[in-house]
Each structure stands twice: as C-alpha cells, then as structure tokens.
Design an enzyme around this catalytic site. Structure first.
Site, PDB file in Angstrom:
ATOM      1  N   LYS A 157      56.902  39.886  40.144  1.00 41.15           N
ATOM      2  CA  LYS A 157      56.672  40.814  40.903  1.00 41.15           C
ATOM      3  C   LYS A 157      55.925  40.729  41.960  1.00 41.15           C
ATOM      4  O   LYS A 157      54.332  40.800  41.526  1.00 41.15           O
ATOM      5  CB  LYS A 157      56.423  42.141  39.979  1.00 41.15           C
ATOM      6  N   SER A 211      43.075  43.155  41.123  1.00 40.25           N
ATOM      7  CA  SER A 211      42.037  43.733  40.872  1.00 40.25           C
ATOM      8  C   SER A 211      41.523  43.795  39.541  1.00 40.25           C
ATOM      9  O   SER A 211      42.324  43.856  38.660  1.00 40.25           O
ATOM     10  CB  SER A 211      41.910  45.295  41.331  1.00 40.25           C
ATOM     11  N   GLU A 232      43.755  36.721  36.693  1.00 43.56           N
ATOM     12  CA  GLU A 232      42.983  36.188  37.863  1.00 43.56           C
ATOM     13  C   GLU A 232      42.170  37.211  38.810  1.00 43.56           C
ATOM     14  O   GLU A 232      43.015  37.881  39.215  1.00 43.56           O
ATOM     15  CB  GLU A 232      43.670  35.082  38.821  1.00 43.56           C
ATOM     16  N   CYS A 264      39.620  36.011  46.618  1.00 43.04           N
ATOM     17  CA  CYS A 264      38.823  36.251  45.589  1.00 43.04           C
ATOM     18  C   CYS A 264      37.731  35.263  45.543  1.00 43.04           C
ATOM     19  O   CYS A 264      36.611  35.493  44.696  1.00 43.04           O
ATOM     20  CB  CYS A 264      39.642  36.332  44.302  1.00 43.04           C
ATOM     21  N   GLU A 356      33.025  43.996  44.837  1.00 39.86           N
ATOM     22  CA  GLU A 356      33.928  43.064  45.884  1.00 39.86           C
ATOM     23  C   GLU A 356      34.501  44.168  46.818  1.00 39.86           C
ATOM     24  O   GLU A 356      35.194  45.016  46.581  1.00 39.86           O
ATOM     25  CB  GLU A 356      34.955  42.607  44.955  1.00 39.86           C
TER      26      GLU A 356
HETATM   27  P1  NAD Z   1      46.132  45.783  42.500  1.00 41.44           P
HETATM   28  O1  NAD Z   1      45.402  44.965  41.478  1.00 41.44           O
HETATM   29  O2  NAD Z   1      46.340  46.935  42.134  1.00 41.44           O
HETATM   30  O3  NAD Z   1      47.510  45.086  42.809  1.00 41.44           O
HETATM   31  C1  NAD Z   1      47.811  43.704  42.368  1.00 41.44           C
HETATM   32  C2  NAD Z   1      49.331  43.539  41.733  1.00 41.44           C
HETATM   33  O4  NAD Z   1      49.513  44.195  40.535  1.00 41.44           O
HETATM   34  C3  NAD Z   1      50.225  44.275  42.819  1.00 41.44           C
HETATM   35  O5  NAD Z   1      51.574  43.609  42.510  1.00 41.44           O
HETATM   36  C4  NAD Z   1      50.473  45.463  42.201  1.00 41.44           C
HETATM   37  O6  NAD Z   1      51.878  46.143  42.238  1.00 41.44           O
HETATM   38  C5  NAD Z   1      50.180  45.363  40.664  1.00 41.44           C
HETATM   39  N1  NAD Z   1      50.014  46.431  39.789  1.00 41.44           N
HETATM   40  C6  NAD Z   1      49.206  47.529  40.271  1.00 41.44           C
HETATM   41  N2  NAD Z   1      49.252  48.415  39.235  1.00 41.44           N
HETATM   42  C7  NAD Z   1      49.783  47.876  38.263  1.00 41.44           C
HETATM   43  C8  NAD Z   1      49.958  48.240  36.709  1.00 41.44           C
HETATM   44  N3  NAD Z   1      49.450  49.368  36.244  1.00 41.44           N
HETATM   45  N4  NAD Z   1      50.751  47.439  35.847  1.00 41.44           N
HETATM   46  C9  NAD Z   1      51.101  46.461  36.509  1.00 41.44           C
HETATM   47  N5  NAD Z   1      51.081  45.906  37.705  1.00 41.44           N
HETATM   48  C10 NAD Z   1      50.336  46.935  38.550  1.00 41.44           C
HETATM   49  O7  NAD Z   1      45.304  45.561  43.755  1.00 41.44           O
HETATM   50  P2  NAD Z   1      45.572  46.539  45.075  1.00 41.44           P
HETATM   51  O8  NAD Z   1      45.510  47.835  44.764  1.00 41.44           O
HETATM   52  O9  NAD Z   1      46.436  45.803  45.938  1.00 41.44           O
HETATM   53  O10 NAD Z   1      43.998  46.116  45.717  1.00 41.44           O
HETATM   54  C11 NAD Z   1      42.810  46.852  45.511  1.00 41.44           C
HETATM   55  C12 NAD Z   1      41.597  45.994  45.422  1.00 41.44           C
HETATM   56  O11 NAD Z   1      41.888  44.926  44.394  1.00 41.44           O
HETATM   57  C13 NAD Z   1      41.280  45.070  46.383  1.00 41.44           C
HETATM   58  O12 NAD Z   1      40.821  45.887  47.554  1.00 41.44           O
HETATM   59  C14 NAD Z   1      40.594  44.068  46.068  1.00 41.44           C
HETATM   60  O13 NAD Z   1      39.281  44.449  46.015  1.00 41.44           O
HETATM   61  C15 NAD Z   1      41.355  43.615  44.761  1.00 41.44           C
HETATM   62  N6  NAD Z   1      42.087  42.644  44.686  1.00 41.44           N
HETATM   63  C16 NAD Z   1      41.580  41.528  44.296  1.00 41.44           C
HETATM   64  C17 NAD Z   1      42.668  40.194  44.247  1.00 41.44           C
HETATM   65  C18 NAD Z   1      42.164  38.906  43.811  1.00 41.44           C
HETATM   66  O14 NAD Z   1      42.845  38.201  44.083  1.00 41.44           O
HETATM   67  N7  NAD Z   1      41.206  38.881  43.214  1.00 41.44           N
HETATM   68  C19 NAD Z   1      43.747  40.591  44.818  1.00 41.44           C
HETATM   69  C20 NAD Z   1      44.324  41.593  45.360  1.00 41.44           C
HETATM   70  C21 NAD Z   1      43.208  42.725  45.481  1.00 41.44           C
END
Ligand code: NAD
Length: 457
Positions: A157, A211, A232, A264, A356
């Site tokens: 996904k 996140s 990660e 990250c 972050e």
């Molecule tokens: P997120 O962690 O919510 O999303 C990452 C992935 O998880 C996406 O594919 C999303 O659809 C999916 N996801 C979201 N909620 C889920 C759930 N309950 N169950 C399963 N999958 C789920 O990140 P975001 O909202 O896109 O970004 C928010 C913050 O996260 C950013 O501002 C940043 O600080 C951080 N972030 C970090 C990384 C990293 O590589 N460390 C990557 C993206 C975002």
C-alpha cells in the site's frame, strides 16, 4: 470535499492534478490477500535459481524504464530529477542484489547426538508493505523485493499522495513475467486499506515506514495477532562537528536539505564544538544562500518543493517569522515551497530541536567537549542515523560506539546502501532492512532433527 474512493495525485511543484487513482477499500485488500495467498506457495516451491532468474528479468525491465520512473517520481513527489534517477536505479540494483540472495538463503547444520540437525529459512507467506510519500519508490522496493526473493508474495500500500511509481513497478513486474498477483499494489487510505492490511489474519508480516505515531498503532494492532513487524520510523539525527573537522565538508547543507529535508535520516541537529561555532554559522549562511530551489525537473535544481500544503504548514509552525535563523530563498506562487532554514536561537529542549520537522529546517547548537557532544547527540527519543566529523581517529571510534543510532557515518554524510543494514534504535524503529540479512527478515527459521537411529521402537 474530496471523494474517499479516489486519490488525487498533485504535482507538488505546480499543484496541478497529475492523476486520479481509485482508492482500495477493506474488501479490495481481502481480495488481494486471498489472490496472493493462492500464488505464493507455487512461487516458494520454485528452485531458487528460477526465482532469481525471474527477478533479474524484472530488474532488466526496470532498467529499461529508469528515465520514465524517474520522471514519474518528479511529477508525483517533487524530487529533483537527479535524485529520482538514483532512486529508480536503487530499485533496480536492489532487485539484482535480492535475486542473488535466493541461492544463498542458507540454513545451518548443528551437531546433535543420535542424528542430524538442520535449519531451513521458510518464507512467511503474504507480506504487507505500507510505504510513505517521502521516498515512494525506494521504500516500496526495500520492503517488497527481498520479501519476494525469499519466496513470499507482497501486497503493497503506497502513501495516498504518491501511488504512481509503485503502480508502475507492479506493471513492470508483470511485463517481466513475474506471476500474476505475486506483487500487487493497492493505493488507498491509511485508516481503511492500511488498517485492513495490518489486521488481515493471512498477512504474515507488516513492513511499515512512516511516522512514529502511526508505527506505534501498527505495532499495537500487529500484537493482537502476534504478527511480526518491521518499523522504519522518524528521526532527528545529529551531525556532530568537532573543532578539528573539515568544516566545509561537515557543514554540507545537503546533509539536511536532500529531498527538501523530507528524509528520516536528515541530519537536522547540527552540533558544533564551541571554538568553531561562529565559523560554522558563517559557512552555513553562505551555503544556504547558494542553494538553487525550484523546478525539480530542471537539471540545475538542487532542492524541490515539499510534498503538500499540509506539510508546508507543519514545517512553518516550527519557524516563526521572527525566529533567529539563516535562510535561503524559495520560489513564490503555486507549489509547496519552503526556503532552506537553519534556526540559530533554539535551546536543546525546544520543540524545533527535539521533534521531527520533516522539512528543510535544521537547528544549530554548540557543545563543549566530547562528553557534551555524546550527551546532546543521544538526547532524543530517536536513533536512526547521524554523522560525526573529526580528524582524531580514537575520538571517531569512541563517539561512533557511544551514539545510539542505527546508521552512522564518520567524516561523511552517507547513510543508505542496499547492501548494508538499515534501521533505527529507540523510537526510530524495529528490525533492519537491506544488507546481507534482508531476505532472512522475511522467513521463519525451522529446525529439523533427523534421527540416525532408525524409527523409535
Ligand atoms: P503516516 O505515518 O501517517 O503514513 C505513512 C503510511 O502509513 C502511509 O501509506 C499511510 O497511508 C499509512 N497509514 C496511515 N495511517 C495508518 C494506519 N492507521 N494503519 C495503517 N497504515 C496507515 O505519515 P504521514 O501522515 O504521511 O506524515 C506525517 C508525518 O510523519 C510527517 O510530517 C513526518 O514527520 C513523518 N513521516 C516520516 C517518515 C519516515 O520515513 N520516517 C515518512 C513519512 C512521514
């Protein structure tokens, strides 16, 4: 109101709609997992050399489409074209590396009285990969390709904002001759498709990148099914610069500006030893002023836009207009822009120094001596990466062992290679991806004892 059944992909540099993609719901996830579970045993039963040959053909197909994949990454994620080419090449190279692992997925033979004891690395079954938007193509590849090589099927996904390169990779897998349904990509929302994948009883493992808050929820849900998980997560990595360092190299602003800071591993806490603090600040000010921010498709551009308006707002919340800072420039007008910024008036315990931000923003903090540097470097719930710069080899060795992070570099800002392990300490994650053990993470170890004494009487 946006339609929950579709995902609108925007070009972050222009805000134009690049594509509209249907959003998978829980039933689509069920159907995809069921199809994957049907094809996986046949894939696992293939001789390793046959799996390897098919994955190498997939790599060749990706190789013929590097430029197309890179241009797609520029349009959907705003990555600079140079970076995007590297990312597509990284997906190809990982496929080749993982393919080589199929024949080297070795068990062991352990001495045991009365017989032979051997171990096998059995594939897990169907792997669920949940990818973020910051590196859509490489992170999709890191979770999926070693899993396929180890004999699993994958349901991936991608993030809501960046499904296109992952969808294209799945098409290329079919074009290369991989079995149908072995590698499926289901764009969808996290709270529907993502959760359905995590909660599905026939998904044997989840690989999640994103996140820390969402990662925590994923881990809690996996715990209910005793489902293994690789996480990660976030980072707030230090760049520790001692007074004897090569300052110009150490203060390369792309240690935190690469991918507009949406990385990250970004070294966003710049820790500088007091005697060279002023010099470091001047060097950073000059470096920021010369960063070319703009159209990511232009070969000369070094930094593109952020992913979304939401991300710009989030980054801005850490940088008040009147905050003491060194600032570069970013374009006006359409697109999700934020200028390269180094905050110079933060305390180590301020939100900007501790959380972050995930944008082109670093904090500059002084330290006194080695002990103070290690204390500051470790003063974070995260532990993903970091750099340290000194010409004193003893100090480099001591500090690199003392800093609690998974990926450190000495006199360099490099971090991720597909052939070395990658992952975080503390709340930066759990488990490792890439490197020589990448395939083993997608297997269970089975121990078999074979008696040489004949059947028991
Ligand atoms: P997120 O962690 O919510 O999303 C990452 C992935 O998880 C996406 O594919 C999303 O659809 C999916 N996801 C979201 N909620 C889920 C759930 N309950 N169950 C399963 N999958 C789920 O990140 P975001 O909202 O896109 O970004 C928010 C913050 O996260 C950013 O501002 C940043 O600080 C951080 N972030 C970090 C990384 C990293 O590589 N460390 C990557 C993206 C975002």
């Amino acid at each position: 109101m946006s339609d929950p059944h579709e995902l609108k992909v925007l070009n972050p540099a222009t805000e134009e709609v690049v594509a509209t993609v249907p959003a998978a719901g829980a039933q689509d996830v069920d159907a995809a997992v069921e199809r994957a579970a049907r094809v996986q045993p046949k894939w696992a039963a293939l001789p390793p050399a046959d799996r390897a040959r098919q994955l190498r053909r997939f790599a060749d197909t990706v190789d013929r489409h590097i430029e197309e994949l890179a241009r797609l990454e520029v349009r959907e994620a705003g990555h600079t074209i140079g970076n995007a080419r590297w990312e597509a090449g990284n997906a190809r190279d990982l496929l080749l590396y993982a393919a080589g692992g199929t024949e080297r997925l070795l068990g062991s033979q352990i001495p045991a009285p009365g017989g032979w004891n051997v171990t096998f690395h059995e594939p897990l079954g169907v792997i669920g990969v949940i990818a973020p938007w910051n590196f859509p193509m490489p992170i999709a590849a890191w979770g999926s390709f070693p899993a396929l090589a180890a004999g699993n099927a994958v349901v991936l996904k991608p993030a809501e904002t960046t499904p296109l390169t992952a969808l294209r990779l799945a098409e290329l897998a079919l074009e290369a001759g991989l079995p149908e349904y072995l590698f499926q990509v289901l764009p969808g929302h996290g709270h529907t498709a993502g959760r359905a994948l995590v909660d599905h009883p026939d998904v044997a493992k989840i690989v999640f990148t994103g996140s820390t808050d969402t990662g925590r929820e994923v881990m809690e849900r996996c715990a209910r099914l005793v489902k293994p998980v690789t996480l990660e997560l976030g980072g707030k990595s230090p760049n520790v610069v001692f007074a004897d360092a090569d300052l110009e190299a150490a203060l390369d602003p792309f240690s935190f500006l690469d991918n507009a800071g949406q990385d990250c591993c970004a070294r966003t806490r710049v820790l500088v030893q007091e005697p060279v603090y002023e010099e470091a600040r001047d060097l950073l000010a000059d470096a920021l002023a010369s960063v070319v921010v703009g159209d990511p498709a232009d070969e000369k551009t070094r930094m593109g836009p952020l992913i979304s308006r939401r991300q710009v707002d989030r980054v801005r919340s850490y940088v008040p207009e009147d905050a003491p800072a060194l600032r570069g420039v970013a374009p006006d007008g359409p697109g999700f822009w934020f200028p390269p910024t180094v905050l110079t008036g933060e305390r180590p315990d301020s939100p900007a120094a501790g959380e972050e931000i995930f944008g082109p923003v670093a904090v500059l903090l002084p330290f006194t001596d080695e002990e103070d540097a290690v204390r500051l470097a470790n003063d974070t719930p995260y532990g993903l990466s970091g750099s340290l710069w000194t010409r004193d080899i003893g100090r480099a060795l001591r500090v690199s062992r003392a800093v609690r992070a998974g990926n450190l570099s000495v006199n360099s800002h490099s971090s991720v290679r597909y052939w070395t392990p990658f992952g975080g300490f503390k709340q930066s994650g759990l488990g490792r991806e890439l490197g020589p053990d990448a395939l083993t993470a997608f297997t269970e170890t089975k121990n078999v004892f074979i008696s040489t004494e004949g059947p028991a009487q």
